[in-house]
Design a protein around this motif. Structure first.
Motif, PDB file in Angstrom:
ATOM      1  N   HIS A   1      23.441  42.501 133.589  1.00 55.52           N
ATOM      2  CA  HIS A   1      23.311  41.331 134.478  1.00 55.52           C
ATOM      3  C   HIS A   1      23.776  40.047 133.783  1.00 55.52           C
ATOM      4  O   HIS A   1      24.377  39.171 134.409  1.00 55.52           O
TER       5      HIS A   1
ATOM      6  N   LEU B   1      24.824  37.252 136.464  1.00 55.87           N
ATOM      7  CA  LEU B   1      23.780  37.242 137.488  1.00 55.87           C
ATOM      8  C   LEU B   1      22.543  36.515 136.997  1.00 55.87           C
ATOM      9  O   LEU B   1      21.687  36.100 137.772  1.00 55.87           O
TER      10      LEU B   1
ATOM     11  N   PHE C   1      32.165  46.345 138.724  1.00 56.28           N
ATOM     12  CA  PHE C   1      30.816  46.845 138.446  1.00 56.28           C
ATOM     13  C   PHE C   1      30.440  47.883 139.488  1.00 56.28           C
ATOM     14  O   PHE C   1      30.789  47.762 140.661  1.00 56.28           O
TER      15      PHE C   1
ATOM     16  N   TYR D   1      22.162  51.665 142.290  1.00 57.10           N
ATOM     17  CA  TYR D   1      21.075  50.963 142.985  1.00 57.10           C
ATOM     18  C   TYR D   1      21.586  49.905 143.972  1.00 57.10           C
ATOM     19  O   TYR D   1      20.804  49.182 144.567  1.00 57.10           O
ATOM     20  N   VAL D   2      22.902  49.814 144.093  1.00 58.26           N
ATOM     21  CA  VAL D   2      23.478  48.827 145.005  1.00 58.26           C
ATOM     22  C   VAL D   2      24.158  49.591 146.139  1.00 58.26           C
ATOM     23  O   VAL D   2      24.739  50.642 145.916  1.00 58.26           O
ATOM     24  N   ALA D   3      24.038  49.053 147.366  1.00 56.99           N
ATOM     25  CA  ALA D   3      24.662  49.734 148.508  1.00 56.99           C
ATOM     26  C   ALA D   3      25.720  48.834 149.141  1.00 56.99           C
ATOM     27  O   ALA D   3      26.146  47.855 148.532  1.00 56.99           O
ATOM     28  N   MET D   4      26.111  49.175 150.346  1.00 57.18           N
ATOM     29  CA  MET D   4      27.118  48.365 151.052  1.00 57.18           C
ATOM     30  C   MET D   4      26.711  48.227 152.519  1.00 57.18           C
ATOM     31  O   MET D   4      25.839  48.949 152.979  1.00 57.18           O
ATOM     32  N   PRO D   5      27.386  47.319 153.265  1.00 52.38           N
ATOM     33  CA  PRO D   5      26.964  47.074 154.650  1.00 52.38           C
ATOM     34  C   PRO D   5      26.871  48.361 155.478  1.00 52.38           C
ATOM     35  O   PRO D   5      27.857  49.083 155.607  1.00 52.38           O
ATOM     36  N   TYR D   6      25.697  48.621 156.023  1.00 51.74           N
ATOM     37  CA  TYR D   6      25.416  49.886 156.702  1.00 51.74           C
ATOM     38  C   TYR D   6      26.300  50.162 157.915  1.00 51.74           C
ATOM     39  O   TYR D   6      26.641  51.295 158.199  1.00 51.74           O
TER      40      TYR D   6
ATOM     41  N   ASN E   1      30.700  53.520 145.802  1.00 55.24           N
ATOM     42  CA  ASN E   1      30.487  52.438 144.826  1.00 55.24           C
ATOM     43  C   ASN E   1      31.506  52.508 143.694  1.00 55.24           C
ATOM     44  O   ASN E   1      32.012  51.492 143.233  1.00 55.24           O
TER      45      ASN E   1
ATOM     46  N   LYS F   1      34.873  51.398 144.956  1.00 57.46           N
ATOM     47  CA  LYS F   1      34.892  49.927 145.019  1.00 57.46           C
ATOM     48  C   LYS F   1      35.139  49.337 143.627  1.00 57.46           C
ATOM     49  O   LYS F   1      35.864  48.350 143.464  1.00 57.46           O
TER      50      LYS F   1
END
Lengths: 249, 266
Positions: free
Chosen positions: A52, A57, A87, A91-96, A149, A152
């Motif tokens: 981070h 961040l 990155f 634990y990070v997602a994307m717009p559903y 992910n 991306k």
């Protein structure tokens, strides 16, 4: 370290305090082009905080970070740095509601990728996502989400890649293909990769060098073999167990 | 049916209120706002009939006010709900580790807000004409400065709300749905500012929307274009938008230093 090339990432005496809690204590290391550096340690060792800090961040309490020789604490330099790195985290997602393809196209625009359409199609193919490319992201399995992910993360052909548990929730076949792809990218594009994982076998296989963290400090560094020998372990998992259990005593 | 199971579920919800001031406040928030708005509307109507004045065009007054009010509300939501969409989708981190700057992000949200406002406005105006034969465009070209002022105020409220959600997390999410309505009673949406008690009239004078709605009534009553009112609204809006941006950047800096930015995105 790879020969005479200059580091793309330099960290000197990095410290991060949250009130009286020291999450990272005077950490220093370098990352070179074409190197995979594994960041290991038990939960709460400071791995994610370091990532981070590198991504800007959160701000360091003290110490210095230089990425491509630039200072991520300065907004204009941060913008330049982030255009050249990427990155991925489990634990990070994307717009559903967006489809997988739409989502990658949004990121291609954000990173100003030239020939974005072709790049998106290449990544969809590369990460075996063709069958689900036009499905809304909310319908993807956790393995497909992890692959998205990762796709991306490669959208801008990053020179530095930060990966937080890149193969968690992937089946052994896809996890193996991902590791192979990471090794290929490192070799062919000279990408520098900083990677955290709790899969010790994986870290032993892909890492050129390791940093072992405990309570926010680096307690060991070197090649996987050097770290194993230093702690007189049978393998990296054995070393991890020794350190983690000592830490909890 | 077992009483202990019913009570267990009853306490499960009561515990929520013990730990969340926003939930507690929300119980009283909507009834109080309804009471204020409809109380002042009733007062306005009874004053008009008491003074024996000719009945104004209520259809135009109320429908016009309602459609214009929705511009402010959608503009605010265009900012704060679009921001929440990223939080709910856990996509927040992906955006903030890209070269996207905070300024660019806010401008993109403002554009989303304008898009939502235009779509909702056109549909509402069409429905008002089809269902009630009310032509909102009787306001003519004046409608543009009215809309612009309400959009800017909506941006300012939305940006402040987003800053609060960023700083206080999920607890503050409820603001995204309700904060605009806090301004409704003193914005004199459905009645003139003169209906309000003196202390609320003073408050209304610092709310740009109150000048817009007074202006709308002036046009409907054929009193001409209220240039002075709109200049005051625009000046106040510029001050509030600047303050909102300052507040957001301050919150962002605090959140980053405390490491809360990453927590919001995961």
């Amino acid at each position: 370290m790879t020969g005479s090339s200059l580091p793309v990432l330099e960290v000197k005496n990095l410290t991060k305090n949250y009130n009286s809690f020291q999450a990272v204590k005077g950490v220093s290391f370098e990352l070179y082009p074409g190197e995979i550096l594994g960041l290991l340690g038990p939960n709460g060792a400071g791995k994610t905080t370091i990532i981070h800090l590198l991504l800007g961040l959160t701000s360091p309490t003290s110490g210095e970070i230089r990425i491509f020789g630039l200072n991520p604490e300065k907004p204009r330099q941060r913008e330049k740095i982030l255009g050249r790195m990427n990155f991925s985290s489990t634990y990070v997602a994307m717009p559903y509601s967006l489809t997988l393809r739409e989502s990658l196209q949004v990121f291609a625009r954000l990173y100003g990728v030239k020939k974005a359409r072709a790049k998106v199609e290449f990544l969809i193919e590369q990460f075996d996502l063709k069958e689900v490319a036009d499905r809304p992201i909310r319908t993807l399995s956790s393995g497909q989400m992890t692959r998205l992910n990762l796709a991306k993360a490669f959208i801008n052909d990053p020179e530095i890649l930060l990966l937080d548990e890149p193969t968690a929730s992937l089946d052994p076949d896809i996890a193996d293909r991902t590791r192979t792809y990471l090794k290929e990218v490192k070799k062919s594009k000279n990408t520098a990769i900083l990677c955290t994982s709790h899969n010790m076998q994986e870290m032993e296989e892909i890492s050129d060098h390791l940093l072992f963290l405990n309570h926010g400090e680096i307690i060991a560094r070197g090649t996987p073999q050097e770290v194993i020998s230093r702690f007189r372990g049978e393998d990296l998992e054995d070393v991890f167990l020794k350190i983690a259990r000592e830490a909890r005593l | 049916m077992k009483l202990h199971r019913i009570l267990a579920m009853f306490w499960r919800h009561i515990y929520l209120y013990r730990h969340s001031i926003t939930r507690l406040v929300e119980i009283f928030y909507w009834p109080l706002l309804d009471l204020l708005v409809w109380g002042f509307v009733s007062l306005y109507i009874s004053r008009l009939s008491g003074e024996g004045k000719s009945t104004p065009n209520f259809l135009g007054l109320f429908l016009g006010a309602l459609i214009l009010w929705d511009i402010l509300f959608r503009s605010q939501q265009g900012i704060s709900v679009s921001f929440l969409e990223e939080v709910w989708a856990r996509n927040f981190l992906n955006l903030f580790v890209s070269p996207l700057t905070i300024g660019e992000y806010l401008v993109s949200l403002m554009l989303v807000a304008v898009f939502k406002v235009v779509v909702v406005f056109l549909i509402s105006a069409l429905l008002a004409w089809l269902l009630y034969s009310f032509n909102l465009f009787i306001l003519g070209i004046y409608i543009l400065p009215f809309m612009l002022n309400l959009i800017i105020l909506g941006w300012a409220i939305g940006i402040i709300t987003t800053g609060l959600i960023l700083r206080f997390g999920q607890q503050a999410e409820v603001l995204a749905w309700g904060i605009a309505f806090l301004f409704q009673p003193i914005s004199a949406v459905f009645y003139p500012v003169s209906v309000l008690p003196k202390f609320l009239q003073s408050l209304a004078r610092i709310i740009p929307a109150s000048y817009v709605f007074e202006g709308m009534r002036a046009v409907i009553f054929g009193r001409g274009f209220p240039t002075g009112l709109l200049v005051r609204a625009f000046s106040l809006n510029l001050v509030y938008l600047s303050l909102a941006l300052f507040f957001f950047f301050l919150m962002f800096r605090q959140v980053r230093a405390r490491g809360l930015l990453a927590r919001m995105g995961e």
